[in-house]
Design a protein around this motif. Structure first.
Motif, PDB file in Angstrom:
ATOM      1  N   UNK A 218      22.422  59.761  46.769  1.00 32.27           N
ATOM      2  CA  UNK A 218      21.811  58.771  45.859  1.00 32.27           C
ATOM      3  C   UNK A 218      22.891  57.962  45.127  1.00 32.27           C
ATOM      4  N   UNK A 219      23.966  58.660  44.737  1.00 36.96           N
ATOM      5  CA  UNK A 219      25.056  57.953  44.061  1.00 36.96           C
ATOM      6  C   UNK A 219      25.736  56.956  44.993  1.00 36.96           C
ATOM      7  N   UNK A 220      25.899  57.337  46.259  1.00 34.52           N
ATOM      8  CA  UNK A 220      26.485  56.426  47.256  1.00 34.52           C
ATOM      9  C   UNK A 220      25.597  55.194  47.429  1.00 34.52           C
TER      10      UNK A 220
ATOM     11  N   UNK B 105      30.742  63.271  43.164  1.00 33.24           N
ATOM     12  CA  UNK B 105      31.572  62.076  43.356  1.00 33.24           C
ATOM     13  C   UNK B 105      32.359  62.171  44.660  1.00 33.24           C
ATOM     14  N   UNK B 106      32.902  63.353  44.932  1.00 32.72           N
ATOM     15  CA  UNK B 106      33.702  63.542  46.155  1.00 32.72           C
ATOM     16  C   UNK B 106      32.848  63.323  47.397  1.00 32.72           C
ATOM     17  N   UNK B 107      31.617  63.860  47.365  1.00 30.41           N
ATOM     18  CA  UNK B 107      30.753  63.700  48.530  1.00 30.41           C
ATOM     19  C   UNK B 107      30.270  62.259  48.667  1.00 30.41           C
ATOM     20  N   UNK B 108      30.015  61.598  47.518  1.00 30.35           N
ATOM     21  CA  UNK B 108      29.604  60.189  47.561  1.00 30.35           C
ATOM     22  C   UNK B 108      30.703  59.331  48.195  1.00 30.35           C
ATOM     23  N   UNK B 109      31.970  59.619  47.852  1.00 25.49           N
ATOM     24  CA  UNK B 109      33.088  58.872  48.455  1.00 25.49           C
ATOM     25  C   UNK B 109      33.154  59.114  49.960  1.00 25.49           C
ATOM     26  N   UNK B 110      32.902  60.380  50.377  1.00 26.80           N
ATOM     27  CA  UNK B 110      32.904  60.720  51.810  1.00 26.80           C
ATOM     28  C   UNK B 110      31.817  59.933  52.549  1.00 26.80           C
ATOM     29  N   UNK B 111      30.622  59.839  51.950  1.00 29.32           N
ATOM     30  CA  UNK B 111      29.509  59.116  52.591  1.00 29.32           C
ATOM     31  C   UNK B 111      29.840  57.630  52.712  1.00 29.32           C
ATOM     32  N   UNK B 112      30.434  57.055  51.657  1.00 23.81           N
ATOM     33  CA  UNK B 112      30.763  55.620  51.686  1.00 23.81           C
ATOM     34  C   UNK B 112      31.785  55.328  52.771  1.00 23.81           C
ATOM     35  N   UNK B 113      32.726  56.265  52.985  1.00 27.09           N
ATOM     36  CA  UNK B 113      33.743  56.046  54.020  1.00 27.09           C
ATOM     37  C   UNK B 113      33.179  56.215  55.423  1.00 27.09           C
TER      38      UNK B 113
END
Length: 672
Positions: free
Chosen positions: A79-81, A16-24
């Motif tokens: 993938x989650x992002x 989740x933390x990495x997905x948030x980083x990718x979205x930003x």
């Protein structure tokens, strides 16, 4: 089991933390991946380690210390992002979720670039195993592309729990099943009977390359080490033999082949995560703005005496060798080179020049070779005695039952300089192999079923002794035992003859003794040497090659054309040299001289300097007494005045040639 659940929850948090980083930080890249057409392709998502460290230092540290585990989690995070962004899109009809997205870690500009975490290939040890490692080297071997199994799915016959199993690279990609069911939910299930699920095997593209330490960073006497590198999916087939690369990946070990009565060892292998080609970066030569301003200021000061400024630069080339002005000029023009010309049909005329020094022992040929190698941003030095045709071009080697191509000296020097000392020691067959590499700048291979063409955009700098006593009345091909076709490929061939001139011996001996005695140089000499030191010369050559694209003026074209026609008429002994290649050499040398003079235009001065260089290559001069022995050529006190005499002599000779028009107007411009 509680520990397993905690570990699984922590993994979810990291995803989740990495997905948030990718979205930003990487929304645009995710958008382009989502709207790509092919859902079966493997897509790279390049993440800067410096950005990750800045935003989430703890996650960056975990990635560095446990890359095998966290790179897999990062792929799940990508993938989650995609799912989050897909939900936010207003028109998601064209957007398709991609299952094969791989996070590639770019360490450029991050702490991982420091030498402590950036070891050379020869210093890779056990302590580097299992951490994110970056290695720099040159690709010397590239294997064929294979298909490898990446994962498969099994089901527990007892609780029907499905789980994935990943083959192990260390054991030759063998699949090892768990001892008991890894299910987290069914606590009582300890099943040991698993069923393979049909159609769940995921395959990946796979290629092995071998990288070797760059010889420029090694100490004298060190043997360059090499290490195999595994490339997967989108990294496959992006580099070839001869490329300079920076590879980031995870160091692991691979069991060596199981042979009878042979000890089984662990061979180090780097599983690549990110590969960056550095051919375009040209080996870390940085030319900051204040250095460029220093170059411009230098030429501003020598605006009225440009040749004096040029000679000041040439004095910095191989300063330990006294005099030899002609050789130093030839070395500078060869390293700078001309402009590559692409014809209307797509045919290319090379811009790189080639230089051959033919001379008696003790005339400083090898010293010029080694200094030129230091000046070039990429260089390979070899000797004719120790070089075979395979060592110079490409050799086919068999590794593990598979044929691979291993790059030779000319391929490794692509984009740089290949110095071949003792050129006469090479066998005739081996010398013939470099014909294509010198003119067409490619090497065509058809060995062991491998048919391909490799690029060799390299400058060839050769040195050879004459065959026996040099006879000036004989052509070069007789004196050097080199064939005419090979000689015609060299732009400049300088003959250094030790004629035992007493006056020259006095000058040279006094210069050498003064250096040995440690006598003080003049202040002007010290200033010039500090301005044009080796690092400054490297920067100057690199800058003028990339910045200037000189164009011939009409005046320069007429001079070059007339000289070429004059040589064609008077050539008897120099038939091997006076081909169309000589005309191309004249153009390249004139362009190189314009670059050396910090100009974007080839004028008459550049054309006549190119003629003087070509004249040094001829055994019988078409323009009498214009050039003496290159070995005894020295720097003159007033080069601009000396040049005007040579220019008048050459133009008068060309004027007597009946096909040269408008020479009177040129004479008038000289008188003015």
């Amino acid at each position: 089991m509680d520990n397993c659940q905690e570990h699984e929850m922590a993994a979810e948090d990291h995803i989740h933390a990495f997905a948030r980083f990718i979205i930003r930080r990487h929304t645009d890249e995710i958008h382009s991946i989502l709207f790509s057409q092919d859902s079966m392709l493997h897509y790279p998502l390049i993440v800067d380690f410096a950005e990750l460290t800045e935003e989430d230092p703890q996650l960056a540290h975990l990635l560095f210390s446990r890359p095998t585990e966290f790179l897999l989690l990062f792929d799940h995070g990508a993938c989650q992002a995609q799912r989050v962004i897909l939900d936010e899109l207003k028109y998601p009809k064209d957007a398709v979720l991609k299952n094969f997205v791989h996070v590639r870690i770019n360490i450029s500009g991050s702490p991982l670039e420091f030498p402590e975490t950036f070891p050379s290939i020869g210093r890779v040890r056990v302590k580097h195993r299992g951490v994110l490692l970056t290695l720099k080297g040159t690709v010397i071997r590239s294997g064929s592309i294979k298909m490898i199994e990446g994962e498969r799915e099994y089901e527990c016959r007892k609780c029907k729990h499905r789980f994935k199993v990943y083959p192990e690279l260390e054991t030759g990609n063998a699949v090892r099943l768990p001892s008991s069911c890894p299910s987290q939910r069914a606590r009582s299930c300890e099943g040991t009977n698993f069923q393979f699920m049909e159609g769940t095997i995921v395959c990946h593209d796979y290629q092995e390359i071998k990288i070797q330490e760059n010889t420029q960073v090694l100490g004298i006497g060190s043997i360059p080490r090499s290490i195999p590198v595994v490339l997967k999916d989108d990294l496959v087939d992006i580099v070839k033999a001869g490329d300079d690369v920076i590879v980031t990946g995870v160091l692991t070990a691979k069991w060596s082949s199981n042979l009878k009565d042979v000890r089984c060892d662990l061979d180090p292998v780097l599983v690549a995560n990110h590969v960056r080609r550095t051919n375009e970066l040209k080996s870390d030569i940085d030319v900051p703005d204040h250095v460029v301003n220093k170059f411009k200021q230098f030429w501003l000061e020598h605006k009225d005496t440009p040749l004096k400024g040029r000679n000041a630069i040439l004095r910095g080339i191989c300063p330990q060798v006294f005099g030899l002005f002609t050789v130093k000029l030839a070395v500078a023009l060869t390293l700078i080179g001309g402009v590559q010309h692409v014809g209307a049909s797509g045919t290319k005329v090379r811009g790189e020049s080639h230089l051959l020094l033919v001379g008696d022992p003790g005339t400083g040929k090898s010293q010029f070779l080694k200094f030129a190698a230091k000046l070039s941003n990429r260089s390979v030095i070899t000797t004719g005695l120790g070089s075979t045709s395979a060592g110079l071009t490409v050799t086919a080697v068999k590794d593990g039952g598979e044929w691979m191509l291993e790059a030779g000296a000319l391929v490794l020097a692509d984009g740089g300089l290949c110095c071949i000392d003792e050129f006469d020691s090479m066998r005739e067959h081996d010398r013939a192999t470099i014909h294509e590499a010198m003119e067409q700048q490619t090497i065509s291979i058809a060995k062991a079923g491998l048919v391909t063409t490799l690029s060799t955009r390299t400058i060839v700098f050769g040195a050879t002794n004459p065959k026996g006593q040099y006879d000036p009345s004989q052509p070069l091909s007789v004196n050097t035992a080199l064939s005419g076709p090979l000689l015609s490929r060299f732009d400049i061939i300088l003959v250094l003859l030790d004629t035992k001139n007493p006056e020259w011996d006095v000058i040279v001996s006094s210069h050498i003794l003064a250096e040995q005695g440690g006598q003080e140089k003049g202040k002007n000499d010290e200033d010039l040497m500090s301005i044009w030191s080796l690092p400054m010369l490297r920067r100057y050559i690199h800058f003028v090659k990339g910045y200037f694209k000189p164009v011939l003026t009409k005046e320069a074209e007429r001079v070059i054309s007339s000289y070429y026609q004059l040589q064609r008429r008077s050539a008897v002994q120099n038939a091997a040299r006076t081909t169309v290649r000589m005309l191309e050499s004249l153009i390249r040398l004139a362009q190189a001289h314009a670059r050396l003079m910090f100009r974007n235009e080839v004028n008459r001065l550049d054309a006549i300097t190119a003629i003087l260089c070509i004249e040094s290559s001829m055994t019988t001069s078409a323009i009498v007494d214009s050039i003496g022995n290159a070995l005894h050529s020295n720097f003159t006190e007033n080069p601009d005045q000396e040049y005007s005499k040579q220019e008048r002599l050459i133009l008068e000779k060309l004027r007597s040639f009946d096909q040269f028009p408008d020479i009177n107007s040129m004479e008038e411009s000289i008188c003015q």
